[in-house]
Design a protein around this motif. Structure first.
Motif, PDB file in Angstrom:
ATOM      1  N   ALA A  64      15.681  -8.024   6.068  1.00 16.78           N
ATOM      2  CA  ALA A  64      14.280  -8.448   6.172  1.00 16.78           C
ATOM      3  C   ALA A  64      13.396  -7.307   6.678  1.00 16.78           C
ATOM      4  CB  ALA A  64      14.171  -9.661   7.098  1.00 16.78           C
ATOM      5  N   VAL A  65      13.885  -6.577   7.677  1.00 16.06           N
ATOM      6  CA  VAL A  65      13.109  -5.446   8.217  1.00 16.06           C
ATOM      7  C   VAL A  65      12.903  -4.383   7.138  1.00 16.06           C
ATOM      8  CG1 VAL A  65      13.180  -3.502   9.828  1.00 16.06           C
ATOM      9  CG2 VAL A  65      13.771  -5.799  10.624  1.00 16.06           C
ATOM     10  N   LEU A  66      13.976  -4.055   6.419  1.00 12.40           N
ATOM     11  CA  LEU A  66      13.889  -3.029   5.378  1.00 12.40           C
ATOM     12  C   LEU A  66      13.004  -3.493   4.220  1.00 12.40           C
ATOM     13  CD1 LEU A  66      17.581  -1.732   5.251  1.00 12.40           C
ATOM     14  CD2 LEU A  66      15.604  -0.617   6.283  1.00 12.40           C
ATOM     15  N   GLN A  67      13.069  -4.770   3.887  1.00 19.28           N
ATOM     16  CA  GLN A  67      12.220  -5.289   2.809  1.00 19.28           C
ATOM     17  C   GLN A  67      10.738  -5.232   3.202  1.00 19.28           C
ATOM     18  OE1 GLN A  67      14.084  -9.132   2.218  1.00 19.28           O
ATOM     19  NE2 GLN A  67      15.165  -8.438   0.386  1.00 19.28           N
ATOM     20  N   THR A  68      10.454  -5.485   4.477  1.00 19.95           N
ATOM     21  CA  THR A  68       9.077  -5.377   4.957  1.00 19.95           C
ATOM     22  C   THR A  68       8.593  -3.925   4.877  1.00 19.95           C
ATOM     23  OG1 THR A  68       9.351  -7.262   6.452  1.00 19.95           O
ATOM     24  CG2 THR A  68       7.553  -5.756   6.927  1.00 19.95           C
ATOM     25  N   LYS A  69       9.454  -2.999   5.291  1.00 24.13           N
ATOM     26  CA  LYS A  69       9.106  -1.580   5.196  1.00 24.13           C
ATOM     27  C   LYS A  69       8.905  -1.165   3.741  1.00 24.13           C
ATOM     28  CE  LYS A  69      11.439   0.035   9.411  1.00 24.13           C
ATOM     29  NZ  LYS A  69      12.520   0.908   9.952  1.00 24.13           N
ATOM     30  N   ARG A  70       9.787  -1.673   2.871  1.00 25.63           N
ATOM     31  CA  ARG A  70       9.673  -1.330   1.450  1.00 25.63           C
ATOM     32  C   ARG A  70       8.340  -1.818   0.877  1.00 25.63           C
ATOM     33  NH1 ARG A  70      13.649  -4.379  -2.495  1.00 25.63           N
ATOM     34  NH2 ARG A  70      12.218  -6.029  -1.838  1.00 25.63           N
ATOM     35  N   ALA A  71       7.963  -3.055   1.216  1.00 27.54           N
ATOM     36  CA  ALA A  71       6.709  -3.612   0.706  1.00 27.54           C
ATOM     37  C   ALA A  71       5.509  -2.798   1.191  1.00 27.54           C
ATOM     38  CB  ALA A  71       6.573  -5.072   1.137  1.00 27.54           C
ATOM     39  N   ALA A  72       5.535  -2.403   2.470  1.00 24.54           N
ATOM     40  CA  ALA A  72       4.435  -1.604   3.018  1.00 24.54           C
ATOM     41  C   ALA A  72       4.362  -0.239   2.339  1.00 24.54           C
ATOM     42  CB  ALA A  72       4.614  -1.437   4.523  1.00 24.54           C
ATOM     43  N   LEU A  73       5.523   0.370   2.098  1.00 23.48           N
ATOM     44  CA  LEU A  73       5.554   1.681   1.456  1.00 23.48           C
ATOM     45  C   LEU A  73       5.128   1.589  -0.002  1.00 23.48           C
ATOM     46  CD1 LEU A  73       6.117   4.591   2.074  1.00 23.48           C
ATOM     47  CD2 LEU A  73       8.530   4.225   1.608  1.00 23.48           C
ATOM     48  N   GLU A  74       5.524   0.525  -0.681  1.00 22.73           N
ATOM     49  CA  GLU A  74       5.098   0.332  -2.060  1.00 22.73           C
ATOM     50  C   GLU A  74       3.585   0.179  -2.145  1.00 22.73           C
ATOM     51  OE1 GLU A  74       9.062  -1.849  -4.012  1.00 22.73           O
ATOM     52  OE2 GLU A  74       7.465  -3.041  -3.105  1.00 22.73           O
ATOM     53  N   ALA A  75       2.999  -0.545  -1.185  1.00 25.85           N
ATOM     54  CA  ALA A  75       1.548  -0.720  -1.166  1.00 25.85           C
ATOM     55  C   ALA A  75       0.840   0.612  -0.910  1.00 25.85           C
ATOM     56  CB  ALA A  75       1.155  -1.744  -0.103  1.00 25.85           C
ATOM     57  N   ALA A  76       1.377   1.400   0.038  1.00 29.00           N
ATOM     58  CA  ALA A  76       0.784   2.701   0.345  1.00 29.00           C
ATOM     59  C   ALA A  76       0.879   3.638  -0.861  1.00 29.00           C
ATOM     60  CB  ALA A  76       1.484   3.322   1.547  1.00 29.00           C
ATOM     61  N   LEU A  77       2.012   3.624  -1.521  1.00 29.31           N
ATOM     62  CA  LEU A  77       2.195   4.453  -2.713  1.00 29.31           C
ATOM     63  C   LEU A  77       1.209   4.070  -3.807  1.00 29.31           C
ATOM     64  CD1 LEU A  77       6.044   4.959  -3.195  1.00 29.31           C
ATOM     65  CD2 LEU A  77       4.294   6.715  -3.363  1.00 29.31           C
ATOM     66  N   ALA A  78       1.030   2.780  -4.003  1.00 28.50           N
ATOM     67  CA  ALA A  78       0.086   2.314  -5.019  1.00 28.50           C
ATOM     68  C   ALA A  78      -1.335   2.793  -4.703  1.00 28.50           C
ATOM     69  CB  ALA A  78       0.131   0.792  -5.118  1.00 28.50           C
ATOM     70  N   ASP A  79      -1.710   2.746  -3.428  1.00 31.76           N
ATOM     71  CA  ASP A  79      -3.043   3.214  -3.024  1.00 31.76           C
ATOM     72  C   ASP A  79      -3.202   4.713  -3.279  1.00 31.76           C
ATOM     73  OD1 ASP A  79      -3.788   0.694  -2.252  1.00 31.76           O
ATOM     74  OD2 ASP A  79      -3.392   1.004  -0.117  1.00 31.76           O
ATOM     75  N   HIS A  80      -2.176   5.471  -2.915  1.00 29.22           N
ATOM     76  CA  HIS A  80      -2.265   6.923  -3.080  1.00 29.22           C
ATOM     77  C   HIS A  80      -2.272   7.312  -4.560  1.00 29.22           C
ATOM     78  CE1 HIS A  80      -0.464   7.216   1.194  1.00 29.22           C
ATOM     79  NE2 HIS A  80      -1.780   7.262   1.236  1.00 29.22           N
ATOM     80  N   ARG A  81      -1.489   6.624  -5.362  1.00 27.02           N
ATOM     81  CA  ARG A  81      -1.499   6.913  -6.796  1.00 27.02           C
ATOM     82  C   ARG A  81      -2.837   6.522  -7.430  1.00 27.02           C
ATOM     83  NH1 ARG A  81       4.738   5.052  -7.397  1.00 27.02           N
ATOM     84  NH2 ARG A  81       5.671   7.144  -7.408  1.00 27.02           N
ATOM     85  N   ALA A  82      -3.415   5.422  -6.940  1.00 27.45           N
ATOM     86  CA  ALA A  82      -4.746   5.032  -7.423  1.00 27.45           C
ATOM     87  C   ALA A  82      -5.775   6.089  -7.048  1.00 27.45           C
ATOM     88  CB  ALA A  82      -5.142   3.672  -6.843  1.00 27.45           C
ATOM     89  N   GLY A  83      -5.639   6.648  -5.850  1.00 22.51           N
ATOM     90  CA  GLY A  83      -6.533   7.719  -5.437  1.00 22.51           C
ATOM     91  C   GLY A  83      -6.397   8.948  -6.313  1.00 22.51           C
ATOM     92  N   MET A  84      -5.151   9.290  -6.665  1.00 25.05           N
ATOM     93  CA  MET A  84      -4.919  10.432  -7.561  1.00 25.05           C
ATOM     94  C   MET A  84      -5.518  10.173  -8.942  1.00 25.05           C
ATOM     95  SD  MET A  84      -0.981  11.397  -6.538  1.00 25.05           S
ATOM     96  CE  MET A  84      -0.876  12.763  -7.722  1.00 25.05           C
ATOM     97  N   ASP A  85      -5.348   8.953  -9.435  1.00 20.67           N
ATOM     98  CA  ASP A  85      -5.916   8.609 -10.742  1.00 20.67           C
ATOM     99  C   ASP A  85      -7.434   8.694 -10.718  1.00 20.67           C
ATOM    100  OD1 ASP A  85      -3.398   8.184 -11.764  1.00 20.67           O
ATOM    101  OD2 ASP A  85      -3.446   6.001 -11.464  1.00 20.67           O
ATOM    102  N   ALA A  86      -8.033   8.254  -9.606  1.00 20.75           N
ATOM    103  CA  ALA A  86      -9.489   8.313  -9.495  1.00 20.75           C
ATOM    104  C   ALA A  86      -9.979   9.762  -9.499  1.00 20.75           C
ATOM    105  CB  ALA A  86      -9.943   7.606  -8.222  1.00 20.75           C
ATOM    106  N   LEU A  87      -9.267  10.630  -8.794  1.00 21.97           N
ATOM    107  CA  LEU A  87      -9.644  12.046  -8.784  1.00 21.97           C
ATOM    108  C   LEU A  87      -9.504  12.666 -10.178  1.00 21.97           C
ATOM    109  CD1 LEU A  87      -8.010  13.249  -5.432  1.00 21.97           C
ATOM    110  CD2 LEU A  87     -10.461  13.182  -5.962  1.00 21.97           C
ATOM    111  N   ARG A  88      -8.414  12.369 -10.832  1.00 21.17           N
ATOM    112  CA  ARG A  88      -8.202  12.912 -12.180  1.00 21.17           C
ATOM    113  C   ARG A  88      -9.222  12.352 -13.174  1.00 21.17           C
ATOM    114  NH1 ARG A  88      -2.385  11.706 -11.178  1.00 21.17           N
ATOM    115  NH2 ARG A  88      -1.333  13.660 -10.581  1.00 21.17           N
ATOM    116  N   GLY A  89      -9.773  11.168 -12.858  1.00 23.98           N
ATOM    117  CA  GLY A  89     -10.770  10.572 -13.740  1.00 23.98           C
ATOM    118  C   GLY A  89     -12.145  11.213 -13.623  1.00 23.98           C
TER     119      GLY A  89
END
Length: 231
Positions: A64-89
Protein backbone atom coordinates in the motif's frame (compact mmCIF):
# COMPACT_ATOMS: atom_id res chain seq x y z
CA UNK A 1 7.23 -30.98 10.68
CA UNK A 2 7.33 -29.90 7.07
CA UNK A 3 5.58 -32.96 5.68
CA UNK A 4 3.77 -35.60 7.71
CA UNK A 5 2.19 -38.70 6.16
CA UNK A 6 0.40 -41.08 8.51
CA UNK A 7 -1.99 -44.00 8.20
CA UNK A 8 -4.62 -44.31 10.96
CA UNK A 9 -4.07 -41.93 13.87
CA UNK A 10 -5.97 -41.47 17.10
CA UNK A 11 -6.04 -38.55 19.57
CA UNK A 12 -2.87 -36.88 18.28
CA UNK A 13 -1.97 -33.21 17.93
CA UNK A 14 0.01 -32.59 14.75
CA UNK A 15 1.42 -29.42 13.21
CA UNK A 16 3.06 -29.53 9.77
CA UNK A 17 3.16 -27.64 6.50
CA UNK A 18 1.74 -30.59 4.59
CA UNK A 19 -0.41 -33.22 6.33
CA UNK A 20 -1.77 -36.45 4.88
CA UNK A 21 -3.70 -38.89 7.08
CA UNK A 22 -5.60 -41.99 6.07
CA UNK A 23 -7.75 -41.79 9.19
CA UNK A 24 -8.01 -38.94 11.70
CA UNK A 25 -9.80 -40.16 14.82
CA UNK A 26 -10.27 -37.39 17.42
CA UNK A 27 -7.05 -35.75 16.20
CA UNK A 28 -6.28 -32.03 16.14
CA UNK A 29 -4.38 -31.11 12.98
CA UNK A 30 -2.91 -27.84 11.76
CA UNK A 31 -1.28 -27.40 8.39
CA UNK A 32 -1.05 -25.37 5.19
CA UNK A 33 -2.20 -28.28 3.08
CA UNK A 34 -4.29 -31.00 4.72
CA UNK A 35 -5.77 -34.13 3.21
CA UNK A 36 -7.60 -36.68 5.32
CA UNK A 37 -9.14 -39.85 3.97
CA UNK A 38 -11.55 -40.38 6.87
CA UNK A 39 -12.26 -38.02 9.76
CA UNK A 40 -14.24 -39.16 12.77
CA UNK A 41 -14.70 -38.58 16.47
CA UNK A 42 -13.86 -40.90 19.37
CA UNK A 43 -15.51 -40.96 22.77
CA UNK A 44 -17.26 -37.63 22.11
CA UNK A 45 -13.96 -35.96 21.12
CA UNK A 46 -14.21 -34.51 17.64
CA UNK A 47 -11.58 -34.27 14.93
CA UNK A 48 -10.31 -30.75 14.36
CA UNK A 49 -8.57 -29.56 11.21
CA UNK A 50 -7.03 -26.10 11.11
CA UNK A 51 -5.84 -24.65 7.83
CA UNK A 52 -3.01 -22.24 8.66
CA UNK A 53 -3.35 -18.99 6.73
CA UNK A 54 -0.50 -16.52 6.16
CA UNK A 55 -0.45 -13.17 7.89
CA UNK A 56 -0.47 -10.79 4.92
CA UNK A 57 -0.77 -7.60 6.96
CA UNK A 58 2.91 -6.65 6.75
CA UNK A 59 3.15 -7.34 3.00
CA UNK A 60 -0.12 -5.54 2.33
CA UNK A 61 1.04 -2.51 4.32
CA UNK A 62 4.31 -2.37 2.37
CA UNK A 63 2.47 -2.76 -0.93
CA UNK A 64 0.00 0.00 0.00
CA UNK A 65 2.83 2.42 0.86
CA UNK A 66 4.64 1.67 -2.41
CA UNK A 67 1.43 1.97 -4.43
CA UNK A 68 0.80 5.39 -2.88
CA UNK A 69 4.33 6.48 -3.77
CA UNK A 70 3.89 5.11 -7.28
CA UNK A 71 0.64 7.05 -7.78
CA UNK A 72 2.26 10.28 -6.55
CA UNK A 73 5.27 9.77 -8.82
CA UNK A 74 3.08 8.96 -11.80
CA UNK A 75 1.14 12.19 -11.21
CA UNK A 76 4.36 14.22 -10.92
CA UNK A 77 5.73 12.65 -14.09
CA UNK A 78 2.54 13.45 -15.97
CA UNK A 79 2.78 17.10 -14.85
CA UNK A 80 6.42 17.39 -15.88
CA UNK A 81 5.81 15.77 -19.25
CA UNK A 82 2.87 18.11 -19.81
CA UNK A 83 5.19 21.00 -19.01
CA UNK A 84 7.72 19.74 -21.56
CA UNK A 85 4.98 19.38 -24.17
CA UNK A 86 3.81 22.92 -23.48
CA UNK A 87 7.34 24.28 -23.93
CA UNK A 88 7.83 22.35 -27.16
CA UNK A 89 4.47 23.71 -28.35
CA UNK A 90 5.79 27.29 -28.22
CA UNK A 91 6.21 28.39 -31.84
CA UNK A 92 9.53 30.14 -31.30
CA UNK A 93 11.07 27.22 -29.44
CA UNK A 94 9.58 24.69 -31.85
CA UNK A 95 11.08 26.60 -34.79
CA UNK A 96 14.46 26.79 -33.01
CA UNK A 97 14.50 23.05 -32.23
CA UNK A 98 13.50 22.16 -35.79
CA UNK A 99 16.13 24.36 -37.35
CA UNK A 100 18.74 23.29 -34.80
CA UNK A 101 18.18 19.67 -35.77
CA UNK A 102 18.60 20.43 -39.45
CA UNK A 103 21.79 22.38 -38.75
CA UNK A 104 23.26 19.50 -36.76
CA UNK A 105 22.46 17.11 -39.59
CA UNK A 106 23.90 19.59 -42.11
CA UNK A 107 20.63 19.66 -43.98
CA UNK A 108 20.65 23.47 -44.22
CA UNK A 109 23.23 26.25 -44.07
CA UNK A 110 22.82 29.88 -42.98
CA UNK A 111 23.98 33.01 -44.67
CA UNK A 112 25.41 35.82 -42.48
CA UNK A 113 22.04 37.53 -42.07
CA UNK A 114 20.31 34.26 -41.15
CA UNK A 115 23.14 33.40 -38.78
CA UNK A 116 22.59 36.69 -36.94
CA UNK A 117 18.86 35.98 -36.68
CA UNK A 118 19.71 32.52 -35.41
CA UNK A 119 21.88 33.95 -32.64
CA UNK A 120 19.12 36.35 -31.62
CA UNK A 121 16.61 33.48 -31.50
CA UNK A 122 19.06 31.44 -29.41
CA UNK A 123 19.16 34.20 -26.79
CA UNK A 124 15.38 34.45 -26.75
CA UNK A 125 14.77 30.73 -26.26
CA UNK A 126 17.70 30.12 -23.86
CA UNK A 127 15.53 30.29 -20.66
CA UNK A 128 12.96 27.91 -22.13
CA UNK A 129 15.73 25.55 -23.26
CA UNK A 130 17.20 25.47 -19.76
CA UNK A 131 13.79 24.73 -18.29
CA UNK A 132 13.21 22.03 -20.89
CA UNK A 133 16.59 20.45 -20.12
CA UNK A 134 15.92 20.52 -16.38
CA UNK A 135 12.51 18.94 -16.87
CA UNK A 136 14.02 16.27 -19.12
CA UNK A 137 16.60 15.39 -16.44
CA UNK A 138 13.89 15.30 -13.78
CA UNK A 139 11.65 13.10 -15.92
CA UNK A 140 14.53 10.70 -16.55
CA UNK A 141 15.28 10.49 -12.82
CA UNK A 142 11.64 10.05 -11.86
CA UNK A 143 11.07 7.48 -14.60
CA UNK A 144 13.93 5.39 -13.17
CA UNK A 145 12.43 5.75 -9.69
CA UNK A 146 9.03 4.70 -11.00
CA UNK A 147 10.48 1.59 -12.62
CA UNK A 148 12.21 0.72 -9.34
CA UNK A 149 8.91 1.13 -7.43
CA UNK A 150 7.08 -1.04 -9.93
CA UNK A 151 9.73 -3.74 -9.55
CA UNK A 152 9.45 -3.61 -5.74
CA UNK A 153 5.67 -3.90 -5.90
CA UNK A 154 5.90 -6.79 -8.35
CA UNK A 155 8.35 -8.62 -6.06
CA UNK A 156 6.10 -8.14 -3.04
CA UNK A 157 3.01 -9.26 -4.96
CA UNK A 158 4.88 -12.35 -6.17
CA UNK A 159 5.99 -13.16 -2.61
CA UNK A 160 2.43 -12.61 -1.39
CA UNK A 161 1.05 -14.95 -4.04
CA UNK A 162 3.68 -17.56 -3.23
CA UNK A 163 2.79 -17.52 0.46
CA UNK A 164 -0.85 -18.20 -0.48
CA UNK A 165 -0.16 -20.97 -2.98
CA UNK A 166 -1.28 -24.51 -2.18
CA UNK A 167 -3.30 -23.67 0.94
CA UNK A 168 -6.11 -26.20 0.94
CA UNK A 169 -7.94 -28.71 3.09
CA UNK A 170 -9.94 -31.74 1.99
CA UNK A 171 -11.59 -34.71 3.69
CA UNK A 172 -12.75 -37.60 1.53
CA UNK A 173 -15.25 -38.89 4.10
CA UNK A 174 -16.57 -37.59 7.40
CA UNK A 175 -18.05 -40.17 9.77
CA UNK A 176 -18.28 -38.52 13.18
CA UNK A 177 -18.06 -35.03 14.62
CA UNK A 178 -15.49 -33.05 12.68
CA UNK A 179 -14.67 -29.37 12.71
CA UNK A 180 -12.67 -27.52 10.05
CA UNK A 181 -11.51 -23.95 10.50
CA UNK A 182 -9.06 -21.46 9.04
CA UNK A 183 -6.46 -20.22 11.52
CA UNK A 184 -4.77 -16.85 11.12
CA UNK A 185 -1.94 -16.26 13.54
CA UNK A 186 -0.27 -12.87 13.40
CA UNK A 187 3.47 -12.58 12.90
CA UNK A 188 3.80 -11.40 16.49
CA UNK A 189 2.04 -14.52 17.83
CA UNK A 190 3.99 -17.55 19.04
CA UNK A 191 4.21 -20.12 16.22
CA UNK A 192 2.29 -23.32 16.86
CA UNK A 193 5.47 -25.36 16.52
CA UNK A 194 6.98 -23.53 19.50
CA UNK A 195 4.09 -24.07 21.90
CA UNK A 196 4.51 -26.64 24.69
CA UNK A 197 2.45 -29.80 24.17
CA UNK A 198 -0.22 -28.85 26.71
CA UNK A 199 -0.64 -25.34 25.27
CA UNK A 200 -0.67 -26.68 21.72
CA UNK A 201 -3.52 -29.08 22.53
CA UNK A 202 -5.59 -26.19 23.89
CA UNK A 203 -4.69 -23.87 20.99
CA UNK A 204 -5.66 -26.38 18.31
CA UNK A 205 -9.09 -26.95 19.80
CA UNK A 206 -9.87 -23.36 20.77
CA UNK A 207 -12.30 -21.25 18.73
CA UNK A 208 -11.59 -17.52 18.91
CA UNK A 209 -11.05 -14.42 16.78
CA UNK A 210 -8.06 -16.06 15.08
CA UNK A 211 -10.20 -18.93 13.74
CA UNK A 212 -12.88 -18.90 11.08
CA UNK A 213 -15.22 -21.89 11.02
CA UNK A 214 -15.41 -23.52 7.59
CA UNK A 215 -17.30 -26.71 8.42
CA UNK A 216 -18.82 -28.59 11.31
CA UNK A 217 -20.75 -31.81 11.04
CA UNK A 218 -20.68 -35.59 11.35
CA UNK A 219 -21.23 -36.73 7.76
CA UNK A 220 -20.29 -35.79 4.24
CA UNK A 221 -17.11 -34.61 2.59
CA UNK A 222 -15.17 -31.35 2.64
CA UNK A 223 -12.94 -29.48 0.22
CA UNK A 224 -11.74 -25.87 0.45
CA UNK A 225 -8.96 -23.88 -1.20
CA UNK A 226 -7.76 -20.56 0.14
CA UNK A 227 -8.34 -17.48 -1.99
CA UNK A 228 -6.32 -14.51 -0.70
CA UNK A 229 -8.02 -11.11 -0.47
CA UNK A 230 -7.21 -8.71 -3.27
CA UNK A 231 -4.74 -5.92 -2.56
Amino acid sequence: GQQVIIGPDTSCDIVADELKLDISEACALAGKNIHVGLARSRREVDSVLLLRLPDLSSQDAQIAVLQTKRAALEAALADHRAGMDALRGDQGLARYLLLGGKLRRHEVSLNPEQHLAWRRLSVLVAPALRTLSQLADLVKEQDAGLNALRAQIADLLAAREQSCTGLACSVDRIDGETRVAALLLRLADTPLSELPGKDLKVRLRRSDAATKLLFTGSTGTFSWTYRPPLT
